[in-house]
Design a protein around this motif. Sequence first.
Motif, PDB file in Angstrom:
ATOM      1  N   MET A 183       0.820  -1.203   0.000  1.00  0.00           N
ATOM      2  CA  MET A 183       0.000   0.000   0.000  1.00  0.00           C
ATOM      3  C   MET A 183       0.862   1.265   0.000  1.00  0.00           C
ATOM      4  O   MET A 183       0.530   2.251  -0.651  1.00  0.00           O
ATOM      5  N   SER A 184       1.987   1.218   0.720  1.00  0.00           N
ATOM      6  CA  SER A 184       2.883   2.372   0.771  1.00  0.00           C
ATOM      7  C   SER A 184       3.490   2.647  -0.598  1.00  0.00           C
ATOM      8  O   SER A 184       3.533   3.797  -1.067  1.00  0.00           O
ATOM      9  N   PHE A 185       3.983   1.578  -1.259  1.00  0.00           N
ATOM     10  CA  PHE A 185       4.566   1.729  -2.595  1.00  0.00           C
ATOM     11  C   PHE A 185       3.516   2.196  -3.600  1.00  0.00           C
ATOM     12  O   PHE A 185       3.808   3.008  -4.483  1.00  0.00           O
ATOM     13  N   ALA A 186       2.292   1.669  -3.463  1.00  0.00           N
ATOM     14  CA  ALA A 186       1.223   2.059  -4.385  1.00  0.00           C
ATOM     15  C   ALA A 186       0.920   3.547  -4.253  1.00  0.00           C
ATOM     16  O   ALA A 186       0.769   4.262  -5.259  1.00  0.00           O
ATOM     17  N   CYS A 187       0.826   4.004  -3.028  1.00  0.00           N
ATOM     18  CA  CYS A 187       0.548   5.419  -2.778  1.00  0.00           C
ATOM     19  C   CYS A 187       1.675   6.303  -3.319  1.00  0.00           C
ATOM     20  O   CYS A 187       1.428   7.309  -3.982  1.00  0.00           O
ATOM     21  N   ALA A 188       2.924   5.903  -3.052  1.00  0.00           N
ATOM     22  CA  ALA A 188       4.073   6.672  -3.537  1.00  0.00           C
ATOM     23  C   ALA A 188       4.109   6.698  -5.053  1.00  0.00           C
ATOM     24  O   ALA A 188       4.414   7.736  -5.669  1.00  0.00           O
ATOM     25  N   MET A 189       3.793   5.567  -5.694  1.00  0.00           N
ATOM     26  CA  MET A 189       3.790   5.492  -7.153  1.00  0.00           C
ATOM     27  C   MET A 189       2.749   6.443  -7.756  1.00  0.00           C
ATOM     28  O   MET A 189       3.035   7.177  -8.707  1.00  0.00           O
ATOM     29  N   VAL A 190       1.544   6.423  -7.191  1.00  0.00           N
ATOM     30  CA  VAL A 190       0.475   7.297  -7.696  1.00  0.00           C
ATOM     31  C   VAL A 190       0.870   8.765  -7.567  1.00  0.00           C
ATOM     32  O   VAL A 190       0.674   9.566  -8.493  1.00  0.00           O
ATOM     33  N   ILE A 191       1.443   9.121  -6.436  1.00  0.00           N
ATOM     34  CA  ILE A 191       1.852  10.514  -6.214  1.00  0.00           C
ATOM     35  C   ILE A 191       2.928  10.935  -7.208  1.00  0.00           C
ATOM     36  O   ILE A 191       2.865  12.022  -7.817  1.00  0.00           O
ATOM     37  N   MET A 192       3.937  10.070  -7.420  1.00  0.00           N
ATOM     38  CA  MET A 192       5.043  10.416  -8.323  1.00  0.00           C
ATOM     39  C   MET A 192       4.564  10.551  -9.773  1.00  0.00           C
ATOM     40  O   MET A 192       4.933  11.498 -10.475  1.00  0.00           O
ATOM     41  N   PHE A 193       3.726   9.624 -10.238  1.00  0.00           N
ATOM     42  CA  PHE A 193       3.247   9.696 -11.616  1.00  0.00           C
ATOM     43  C   PHE A 193       2.302  10.878 -11.815  1.00  0.00           C
ATOM     44  O   PHE A 193       2.299  11.514 -12.877  1.00  0.00           O
ATOM     45  N   THR A 194       1.506  11.185 -10.796  1.00  0.00           N
ATOM     46  CA  THR A 194       0.644  12.368 -10.875  1.00  0.00           C
ATOM     47  C   THR A 194       1.488  13.631 -10.988  1.00  0.00           C
ATOM     48  O   THR A 194       1.200  14.518 -11.801  1.00  0.00           O
ATOM     49  N   TYR A 195       2.548  13.697 -10.192  1.00  0.00           N
ATOM     50  CA  TYR A 195       3.465  14.839 -10.219  1.00  0.00           C
ATOM     51  C   TYR A 195       4.106  14.990 -11.601  1.00  0.00           C
ATOM     52  O   TYR A 195       4.189  16.088 -12.153  1.00  0.00           O
ATOM     53  N   LEU A 196       4.539  13.864 -12.187  1.00  0.00           N
ATOM     54  CA  LEU A 196       5.195  13.898 -13.495  1.00  0.00           C
ATOM     55  C   LEU A 196       4.221  14.268 -14.608  1.00  0.00           C
ATOM     56  O   LEU A 196       4.580  14.987 -15.553  1.00  0.00           O
ATOM     57  N   LEU A 197       2.998  13.779 -14.523  1.00  0.00           N
ATOM     58  CA  LEU A 197       1.996  14.112 -15.531  1.00  0.00           C
ATOM     59  C   LEU A 197       1.632  15.591 -15.482  1.00  0.00           C
ATOM     60  O   LEU A 197       1.421  16.230 -16.520  1.00  0.00           O
ATOM     61  N   ILE A 198       1.561  16.131 -14.267  1.00  0.00           N
ATOM     62  CA  ILE A 198       1.279  17.567 -14.123  1.00  0.00           C
ATOM     63  C   ILE A 198       2.418  18.389 -14.731  1.00  0.00           C
ATOM     64  O   ILE A 198       2.193  19.420 -15.375  1.00  0.00           O
ATOM     65  N   LYS A 199       3.649  17.904 -14.555  1.00  0.00           N
ATOM     66  CA  LYS A 199       4.817  18.588 -15.140  1.00  0.00           C
ATOM     67  C   LYS A 199       4.923  18.376 -16.649  1.00  0.00           C
ATOM     68  O   LYS A 199       5.718  19.035 -17.313  1.00  0.00           O
ATOM     69  N   ARG A 200       4.122  17.442 -17.192  1.00  0.00           N
ATOM     70  CA  ARG A 200       4.175  17.082 -18.617  1.00  0.00           C
ATOM     71  C   ARG A 200       5.596  16.675 -19.004  1.00  0.00           C
ATOM     72  O   ARG A 200       6.166  17.160 -19.988  1.00  0.00           O
ATOM     73  N   THR A 201       6.138  15.767 -18.227  1.00  0.00           N
ATOM     74  CA  THR A 201       7.512  15.328 -18.442  1.00  0.00           C
ATOM     75  C   THR A 201       7.656  14.571 -19.753  1.00  0.00           C
ATOM     76  O   THR A 201       6.708  13.942 -20.243  1.00  0.00           O
ATOM     77  N   GLN A 202       8.847  14.610 -20.331  1.00  0.00           N
ATOM     78  CA  GLN A 202       9.172  13.853 -21.529  1.00  0.00           C
ATOM     79  C   GLN A 202       9.826  12.540 -21.094  1.00  0.00           C
ATOM     80  O   GLN A 202      10.939  12.538 -20.574  1.00  0.00           O
ATOM     81  N   TRP A 203       9.129  11.429 -21.288  1.00  0.00           N
ATOM     82  CA  TRP A 203       9.597  10.141 -20.801  1.00  0.00           C
ATOM     83  C   TRP A 203      10.825   9.680 -21.579  1.00  0.00           C
ATOM     84  O   TRP A 203      10.910   9.860 -22.791  1.00  0.00           O
ATOM     85  N   THR A 204      11.773   9.070 -20.880  1.00  0.00           N
ATOM     86  CA  THR A 204      13.006   8.593 -21.516  1.00  0.00           C
ATOM     87  C   THR A 204      13.263   7.136 -21.150  1.00  0.00           C
ATOM     88  O   THR A 204      12.964   6.699 -20.031  1.00  0.00           O
ATOM     89  N   ALA A 205      13.838   6.382 -22.093  1.00  0.00           N
ATOM     90  CA  ALA A 205      14.146   4.965 -21.873  1.00  0.00           C
ATOM     91  C   ALA A 205      15.199   4.763 -20.783  1.00  0.00           C
ATOM     92  O   ALA A 205      15.062   3.853 -19.949  1.00  0.00           O
ATOM     93  N   PRO A 206      16.274   5.571 -20.757  1.00  0.00           N
ATOM     94  CA  PRO A 206      17.268   5.396 -19.682  1.00  0.00           C
ATOM     95  C   PRO A 206      16.670   5.547 -18.289  1.00  0.00           C
ATOM     96  O   PRO A 206      17.083   4.860 -17.352  1.00  0.00           O
ATOM     97  N   SER A 207      15.676   6.431 -18.138  1.00  0.00           N
ATOM     98  CA  SER A 207      15.023   6.613 -16.839  1.00  0.00           C
ATOM     99  C   SER A 207      14.260   5.361 -16.443  1.00  0.00           C
ATOM    100  O   SER A 207      14.232   4.976 -15.265  1.00  0.00           O
ATOM    101  N   LEU A 208      13.643   4.694 -17.442  1.00  0.00           N
ATOM    102  CA  LEU A 208      12.924   3.450 -17.186  1.00  0.00           C
ATOM    103  C   LEU A 208      13.882   2.354 -16.727  1.00  0.00           C
ATOM    104  O   LEU A 208      13.624   1.664 -15.729  1.00  0.00           O
ATOM    105  N   LEU A 209      15.005   2.200 -17.435  1.00  0.00           N
ATOM    106  CA  LEU A 209      15.980   1.165 -17.084  1.00  0.00           C
ATOM    107  C   LEU A 209      16.585   1.420 -15.703  1.00  0.00           C
ATOM    108  O   LEU A 209      16.728   0.496 -14.893  1.00  0.00           O
ATOM    109  N   ALA A 210      16.926   2.683 -15.437  1.00  0.00           N
ATOM    110  CA  ALA A 210      17.479   3.029 -14.124  1.00  0.00           C
ATOM    111  C   ALA A 210      16.440   2.806 -13.032  1.00  0.00           C
ATOM    112  O   ALA A 210      16.772   2.397 -11.914  1.00  0.00           O
ATOM    113  N   GLY A 211      15.166   3.052 -13.371  1.00  0.00           N
ATOM    114  CA  GLY A 211      14.091   2.846 -12.404  1.00  0.00           C
ATOM    115  C   GLY A 211      13.927   1.387 -12.014  1.00  0.00           C
ATOM    116  O   GLY A 211      13.616   1.070 -10.865  1.00  0.00           O
TER     117      GLY A 211
END
Length: 283
Positions: free
Chosen positions: A183-211
């Motif tokens: 539940m903690s990870f789920a909550c943190a994940m939702v918050i982080m993705f919401t934050y990134l979507l609001i920022k309209r971030t440009q997704w990158t493959a290296p960020s996915l691999l590092a993640g």
Amino acid sequence: MHFLILAILCSVSVSVLFKLVKRYNVTTEQMVAFGYVVALSLTYFLLTPDFKGLGFTEYVLQSESNWIFLTLGVLLSLGFIIMSKAVEHGGIVRTDAAQRLALFLQIIAAVVIFGEAITEMKTYGVIVAFFALFGLLYKPAGSLGNAKIAALSLAGVWLIWGTTGILFKIIALQGDGGVSLFMSFACAMVIMFTYLLIKRTQWTAPSLLAGIVLGVLNFGNILFYIKAHQFYKESPTIVYATMDVGVICLGTIIGAFAFKERISKVNIAGIALGILAILLLRL
């Protein structure tokens, strides 16, 4: 003790990862968000959390522990954002010191909340540990950014890391912390993705691999940390102090040999005091 060693290795590996990704096109916030997806998946498949036949939303509303994982979810996501501000305006050294000196809050909790009896040797160990932390974190003062933002962000890092350590101890006392972690990870994940979507971030493959790498290490760090608390359930101070001092000792050594960072005589003295502190805390 092997749980603590594994937790320390995972924690230091996270720091090494953050240092290495600076060389590539990795966005820290994206890496953290993807990391929580991986940590969430590992928690589900390896720890098999038992929701007692309830749906996700229904469990959140009915669980007596919902305040723990909701608070952790906010702190786990907010901590990285505040830490970036602390590094920017207060410097890496002061940020690291604020994070590790959260040990002070955790030791107070060990006595006040968890009712641990502090022996004479543990008292000496705690005192030596604080001297070790100061010695390991010692560096000449550099230039600072905005003083007000620096003070607030450093205080935020200190408070957040101290509080998360206390909450993980509470999860450890509950026995099976799989549900709370999920539940903690789920909550943190939702918050982080919401934050990134609001920022309209440009997704990158290296960020996915590092993640993906970050998620595995973060999951291992927290899991072994909780396991250590379960093993030393009567002595949380051992876990708090050994984890903090051990991480900085190993991090200082890796920084010197792998990244050619200079270690002063004060840092070397800090490593020696750190080892002494761990021995005293185990007596």
